[in-house]
Scaffold this motif. Structure first.
Motif, PDB file in Angstrom:
ATOM      1  N   ARG A   1       0.832  -1.207   0.000  1.00  0.00           N
ATOM      2  CA  ARG A   1       0.000   0.000   0.000  1.00  0.00           C
ATOM      3  C   ARG A   1       0.864   1.253   0.000  1.00  0.00           C
ATOM      4  N   THR A   2       2.018   1.188   0.695  1.00  0.00           N
ATOM      5  CA  THR A   2       2.925   2.328   0.654  1.00  0.00           C
ATOM      6  C   THR A   2       3.311   2.640  -0.788  1.00  0.00           C
ATOM      7  N   GLN A   3       3.570   1.587  -1.550  1.00  0.00           N
ATOM      8  CA  GLN A   3       3.944   1.806  -2.946  1.00  0.00           C
ATOM      9  C   GLN A   3       2.752   2.285  -3.771  1.00  0.00           C
ATOM     10  N   LEU A   4       1.626   1.630  -3.562  1.00  0.00           N
ATOM     11  CA  LEU A   4       0.468   1.953  -4.393  1.00  0.00           C
ATOM     12  C   LEU A   4      -0.059   3.356  -4.115  1.00  0.00           C
ATOM     13  N   GLU A   5       0.010   3.766  -2.869  1.00  0.00           N
ATOM     14  CA  GLU A   5      -0.620   5.021  -2.489  1.00  0.00           C
ATOM     15  C   GLU A   5       0.371   6.094  -2.091  1.00  0.00           C
ATOM     16  N   GLY A   6       1.658   5.779  -2.204  1.00  0.00           N
ATOM     17  CA  GLY A   6       2.657   6.795  -1.898  1.00  0.00           C
ATOM     18  C   GLY A   6       2.625   7.282  -0.473  1.00  0.00           C
ATOM     19  N   TRP A   7       2.515   6.373   0.482  1.00  0.00           N
ATOM     20  CA  TRP A   7       2.469   6.791   1.894  1.00  0.00           C
ATOM     21  C   TRP A   7       3.726   7.524   2.313  1.00  0.00           C
ATOM     22  N   ASP A   8       4.866   6.990   1.868  1.00  0.00           N
ATOM     23  CA  ASP A   8       6.126   7.627   2.269  1.00  0.00           C
ATOM     24  C   ASP A   8       6.175   9.056   1.742  1.00  0.00           C
ATOM     25  N   ILE A   9       5.630   9.250   0.510  1.00  0.00           N
ATOM     26  CA  ILE A   9       5.607  10.600  -0.064  1.00  0.00           C
ATOM     27  C   ILE A   9       4.640  11.483   0.713  1.00  0.00           C
ATOM     28  N   GLU A  10       3.520  10.893   1.066  1.00  0.00           N
ATOM     29  CA  GLU A  10       2.513  11.684   1.767  1.00  0.00           C
ATOM     30  C   GLU A  10       3.083  12.297   3.037  1.00  0.00           C
ATOM     31  N   ILE A  11       3.850  11.494   3.787  1.00  0.00           N
ATOM     32  CA  ILE A  11       4.405  11.999   5.042  1.00  0.00           C
ATOM     33  C   ILE A  11       5.295  13.208   4.794  1.00  0.00           C
ATOM     34  N   VAL A  12       6.181  13.099   3.798  1.00  0.00           N
ATOM     35  CA  VAL A  12       7.094  14.213   3.529  1.00  0.00           C
ATOM     36  C   VAL A  12       6.310  15.423   3.020  1.00  0.00           C
ATOM     37  N   PHE A  13       5.331  15.180   2.172  1.00  0.00           N
ATOM     38  CA  PHE A  13       4.556  16.292   1.627  1.00  0.00           C
ATOM     39  C   PHE A  13       3.812  17.032   2.727  1.00  0.00           C
ATOM     40  N   ARG A  14       3.247  16.291   3.660  1.00  0.00           N
ATOM     41  CA  ARG A  14       2.536  16.945   4.752  1.00  0.00           C
ATOM     42  C   ARG A  14       3.474  17.827   5.565  1.00  0.00           C
ATOM     43  N   ARG A  15       4.666  17.270   5.816  1.00  0.00           N
ATOM     44  CA  ARG A  15       5.632  18.050   6.580  1.00  0.00           C
ATOM     45  C   ARG A  15       6.055  19.284   5.797  1.00  0.00           C
ATOM     46  N   LEU A  16       6.220  19.087   4.489  1.00  0.00           N
ATOM     47  CA  LEU A  16       6.608  20.193   3.620  1.00  0.00           C
ATOM     48  C   LEU A  16       5.554  21.302   3.676  1.00  0.00           C
ATOM     49  N   ALA A  17       4.283  20.898   3.588  1.00  0.00           N
ATOM     50  CA  ALA A  17       3.213  21.890   3.609  1.00  0.00           C
ATOM     51  C   ALA A  17       3.244  22.664   4.916  1.00  0.00           C
ATOM     52  N   GLN A  18       3.472  21.944   6.026  1.00  0.00           N
ATOM     53  CA  GLN A  18       3.541  22.616   7.329  1.00  0.00           C
ATOM     54  C   GLN A  18       4.664  23.635   7.351  1.00  0.00           C
ATOM     55  N   ARG A  19       5.808  23.209   6.819  1.00  0.00           N
ATOM     56  CA  ARG A  19       6.975  24.081   6.866  1.00  0.00           C
ATOM     57  C   ARG A  19       6.718  25.343   6.037  1.00  0.00           C
ATOM     58  N   LEU A  20       6.137  25.142   4.840  1.00  0.00           N
ATOM     59  CA  LEU A  20       5.911  26.285   3.964  1.00  0.00           C
ATOM     60  C   LEU A  20       4.890  27.235   4.564  1.00  0.00           C
ATOM     61  N   ALA A  21       3.869  26.642   5.198  1.00  0.00           N
ATOM     62  CA  ALA A  21       2.855  27.498   5.815  1.00  0.00           C
ATOM     63  C   ALA A  21       3.488  28.332   6.915  1.00  0.00           C
ATOM     64  N   ALA A  22       4.352  27.693   7.702  1.00  0.00           N
ATOM     65  CA  ALA A  22       5.026  28.409   8.778  1.00  0.00           C
ATOM     66  C   ALA A  22       5.896  29.510   8.202  1.00  0.00           C
ATOM     67  N   LEU A  23       6.558  29.181   7.096  1.00  0.00           N
ATOM     68  CA  LEU A  23       7.438  30.136   6.427  1.00  0.00           C
ATOM     69  C   LEU A  23       6.647  31.354   5.978  1.00  0.00           C
ATOM     70  N   ARG A  24       5.506  31.082   5.360  1.00  0.00           N
ATOM     71  CA  ARG A  24       4.654  32.157   4.861  1.00  0.00           C
ATOM     72  C   ARG A  24       4.175  33.030   6.014  1.00  0.00           C
ATOM     73  N   ALA A  25       3.758  32.382   7.099  1.00  0.00           N
ATOM     74  CA  ALA A  25       3.259  33.119   8.249  1.00  0.00           C
ATOM     75  C   ALA A  25       4.361  34.011   8.812  1.00  0.00           C
ATOM     76  N   GLN A  26       5.557  33.458   8.851  1.00  0.00           N
ATOM     77  CA  GLN A  26       6.699  34.199   9.383  1.00  0.00           C
ATOM     78  C   GLN A  26       6.960  35.433   8.531  1.00  0.00           C
ATOM     79  N   ALA A  27       6.943  35.202   7.238  1.00  0.00           N
ATOM     80  CA  ALA A  27       7.229  36.307   6.322  1.00  0.00           C
ATOM     81  C   ALA A  27       6.202  37.412   6.491  1.00  0.00           C
TER      82      ALA A  27
END
Lengths: 541, 248
Positions: free
Chosen positions: A228-254
């Motif tokens: 399922r990790t392969q079929l649904e990209g779970w490993d990618i999902e985790i990094v993407f979620r973290r990425l979104a959090q980081r970018l949102a924080a970055l935007r808020a900071q700016a």
């Protein structure tokens, strides 16, 4: 599902690695798994044993048949364990009625025999809760690449069951006292074995299943997770979620900085360089401005069509050569003498013999005899060379006796060229620097009130004995603790104990200036003779 | 939220130079299969020897026994030392023997771990070896414990990236290494994901694709840019210049 809460590392694994992960999970969560196992499976086994008293051979068979039920218990615990949830005995028992409604009936009847991927597809039944055609389609998708591995897992686990089962028999057989005169084969393979023999056999089978079945389920489960990790990209999902959090924080900071224009410029600068943000953020203002300037210079060239793409958006080095010029340079380098020169080699070789076929045909009639002679010759040669090898081996054993004798006697071999140090942490260890009777000299010092020197002398004497008589390879770099550890293998336990005590006392008085209690020091002074004084001492120890 | 705290069979060995090597230790299932393959090969060798050598009379029989002995005891040692830690069976399963510190196994280590097969074999058919394998964190059998060796998966060389055609497009934010890898991995795997899931995943990046009508194509374009591709002319911001992706 909260992937972030998952307690196993998500990455795209090979199917074998996925199975290993399951095996590791069983080891990690063994306590929970076996709590649930012995609460649910053991009673069932005992019930079967009692109910089928008249047909004991049926017990293992029925116990085997009910495996899909145990699988569900194990999977229940595992599916919680991967989210770091413990399963208590109460929870495990409470879950049983629910587990009975996860397609158990069909898996115990129609689907019991022809499933080679049972543990792999179990999560679809139990965790996804699918039934009928949807389940079959879902299983089909999941199995596309994983099916061979799931089948191999099943086959290997069957093999493991056999190994453990035979291993238990082997263990019993090995541990039977010889004088008991126990005819094991007769006991096992008689037509009507005694009841207790059947009971023991059934119990052994229970143990075997208890060991292997959780592994089987866990391996299938992690194989399923990996798929399922392969079929649904779970490993990618985790990094993407973290990425979104980081970018949102970055935007808020700016935004909070309220310096929108500057921030925008800065961001743009970062982007052109395409380097990780933190590195950039640490660099000075001057560099940022420089980068901005660079960018404004470069941007126009990007827009121009037909311009050489060499500098376009390049992040590595703005001064690097264009592709054409680089190719020219490379060719020039390769054309130099150092590369690709040729060399003529002349060598003698055998010509293929033209009359080969004729010869063998002529030898035909005598072939057998010739063959025997050849064999005889070879045999003599081989025998001779084997004797030679044996002689060589013996010779080598003698020449290198130092190496392997050390292995047997346990005495540490000194490194070649080892010279005992004259001093260790400031203590003189040369034999002529020590008095003849160390214990007496130390006692005299003690009575004169020079306690520190007395203990120093005792410790020095012990070290000197270790280095010179025991052949302990001590170096300048060793500390008191190192020496104590090294000496553990070289001297007897009571002597080592004495040395440990002496070391402790010496360290206290030398470094902390704390006097030992007088009883302890008297004991050390009195016993030194027995432990470290010359040959007599060694004999006593 | 580091990945190292999560459970994994991979563990890290640090070299004196401060380089962290990830070793993916291999468990009992692939190892058992590798053993079976090796055993089949050895059986083949025995059969071949058994049918040919006795033709040479007593000399042949003598040689036969010597070769039996050597094959039985040194077949794994030989291959493990001379073939980068791989017997044919291990090679077929993608396994390799290494020392604990990730250095290649030497004669001493290979001899030790294979001579101790006798112990692992007890009481019958490697039952002790199996149990030891299951109890140890690195799936070591007793021979591995004594010799200080470990069986790991061979790391496959990364194949060249197979990215879907997309116009290279500069990401609007600077991405960290892990994030760049994730974007690349996503783009590479996106053709095999379902369309809906791929869109969903792309949407999860939040600010990165904010305001874009087609987050999936947008992200594939960024992957293309990260992989080093550049638009032939213009800034190639994904607004469809129709030429398809140029290959740098």
């Amino acid at each position: 599902m909260q992937l972030e809460a998952l307690n196993i590392a998500l990455r795209s694994r090979s199917p074998w690695e996925a199975i290993d992960l399951g095996f590791g999970l069983v080891r990690r969560h063994a306590r929970d798994i076996y709590t649930a196992w012995f609460l649910t499976v053991l009673p069932l086994f005992l019930f079967l044993s009692v109910a089928l008293q008249d047909h004991p051979w049926l017990v293992p068979l029925l116990f085997w048949w009910c495996k899909p039920f145990y699988d569900r218990v194990v999977l229940f615990v595992l599916s919680r364990a991967i989210f770091d949830e413990r399963t208590t005995a109460r929870q495990a028992l409470g879950a049983v009625p629910g587990l009975l409604r996860t397609g158990l009936l069909s898996q115990l009847t129609l689907l019991r025999i022809p499933s080679f991927t049972r543990s792999f597809t179990l999560p679809v039944w139990q965790l996804e809760g699918l039934r009928g055609r949807i389940r079959r389609r879902r299983q089909g998708v999941l199995q596309i690449r994983a099916r061979p591995y799931a089948v191999w897992l099943t086959l290997v686990c069957v093999g493991f069951e056999f190994i453990v089962w035979l291993g238990l028999y082997g263990l019993i057989w090995l541990l039977l006292p010889a004088h008991l005169d126990f005819d094991l084969p007769d006991l096992l393979f008689r037509d009507d074995p005694a009841y207790w023999v059947s009971a023991v056999q059934a119990g052994m089978y229970f143990l075997v299943v208890s060991l292997i079945e959780p592994l089987f389920v866990a391996g299938g489960f992690t194989l399923y997770l990996n798929r399922r990790t392969q079929l649904e990209g779970w490993d990618i999902e985790i990094v993407f979620r973290r990425l979104a959090q980081r970018l949102a924080a970055l935007r808020a900071q700016a935004a909070a900085l309220f310096l929108a224009p500057l921030a925008a410029l800065l961001l743009a600068a970062l982007l052109t360089l395409g380097l990780p943000a933190p590195v950039q953020a640490q660099e000075g203002q001057a560099q940022e401005q420089q980068a901005e300037e660079q960018q404004t210079q470069e941007l126009p060239t990007r827009e121009e069509p037909g311009e050489e793409p060499a500098a376009v958006g390049e992040t590595v080095n703005p001064t690097r050569l264009s592709a054409d010029r680089a190719a020219g340079t490379i060719e020039a380098v390769l054309a130099a003498k150092d590369f690709g020169h040729q060399r003529e080699v002349l060598r003698w070789r055998f010509k293929p013999r033209e009359d080969d076929g004729k010869n063998t045909r002529e030898d035909g009639p005598e072939f057998g005899e010739f063959f025997e002679d050849l064999a005889e010759l070879l045999a003599t040669l081989t025998r001779a060379s084997l004797w030679f090898l044996l002689g060589l081996a013996v010779l080598l054993l003698i020449v290198y006796r130092d190496r392997w004798l050390g292995l047997i006697t346990g005495r540490r071999r000194r490194q070649p060229g080892y010279r005992p140090p004259d001093t260790l942490f400031g203590l003189d260890l040369r034999a002529d620097s020590l008095p003849e009777d160390i214990a007496a000299a130390a006692r005299a010092l003690w009575q004169a009130g020079r306690h520190r020197e007395a203990m120093s002398l005792l410790y020095r004497g012990a070290l000197a004995a270790l280095v010179h008589r025991e052949g302990l390879a001590l170096h300048d770099s060793h500390t008191e603790g190192d020496i104590l550890a090294l000496a553990r293998q070289a001297i007897s336990a009571p002597r080592h104990q004495y040395l440990a005590e002496l070391t402790g006392v010496w360290q206290l008085i030398a470094y902390a200036h704390r006097e030992p209690e007088s009883t302890q020091s008297q004991r050390l002074l009195a016993q030194w003779q027995t432990h470290f004084a010359g040959d007599d001492g060694e004999a006593a120890a | 939220m580091s990945a190292t705290q999560r459970f994994d069979t991979r563990h890290t060995v640090e070299t004196p130079e401060g380089i962290a090597l990830g070793l993916a230790t291999a468990g009992p299932v692939p190892r058992a299969l590798a053993f079976v393959i090796d055993q089949l090969i050895r059986t083949g060798i025995y059969m071949a020897l058994l049918y040919t050598l006795p033709l040479l009379g007593r000399f042949g029989v003598g040689i036969l026994f010597i070769l039996f002995f050597l094959t039985e005891w040194f077949y794994p040692v030989f291959f493990e030392v001379l073939n980068k830690g791989q017997t044919p069976g291990k090679a077929a399963m993608g396994l390799r023997v290494l020392n604990d510190d990730a250095t290649p196994v030497n004669w001493g280590g290979a001899m030790t771990r294979n001579l101790l097969r006798v112990v692992d074999f007890l009481p019958l058919f490697y039952a002790f070896g199996l149990v030891s394998c299951l109890l140890n964190r690195d799936f070591k059998r007793l021979g591995d414990l004594v010799a200080g060796t470990v069986v790991v998966y061979v790391t496959k060389r990364d194949k060249a990236l197979q990215l879907p055609e997309a116009d290279p497009h500069t990401p609007p934010f600077a991405l960290q290494l892990e994030e760049q890898q994730a974007v690349l991995g996503f783009a590479e795997r996106s053709p095999r994901l379902t369309r809906e899931r791929a869109e969903e995943l792309a949407g999860l990046t939040g600010e990165l694709v904010a305001g874009s009508a087609q987050p999936l194509a947008e992200l594939q374009g960024m992957a293309s840019w990260i992989a080093g591709r550049r638009a032939p002319n213009g800034r190639g911001n994904g607004s469809g210049n129709g030429n398809g992706g140029p290959v740098a």
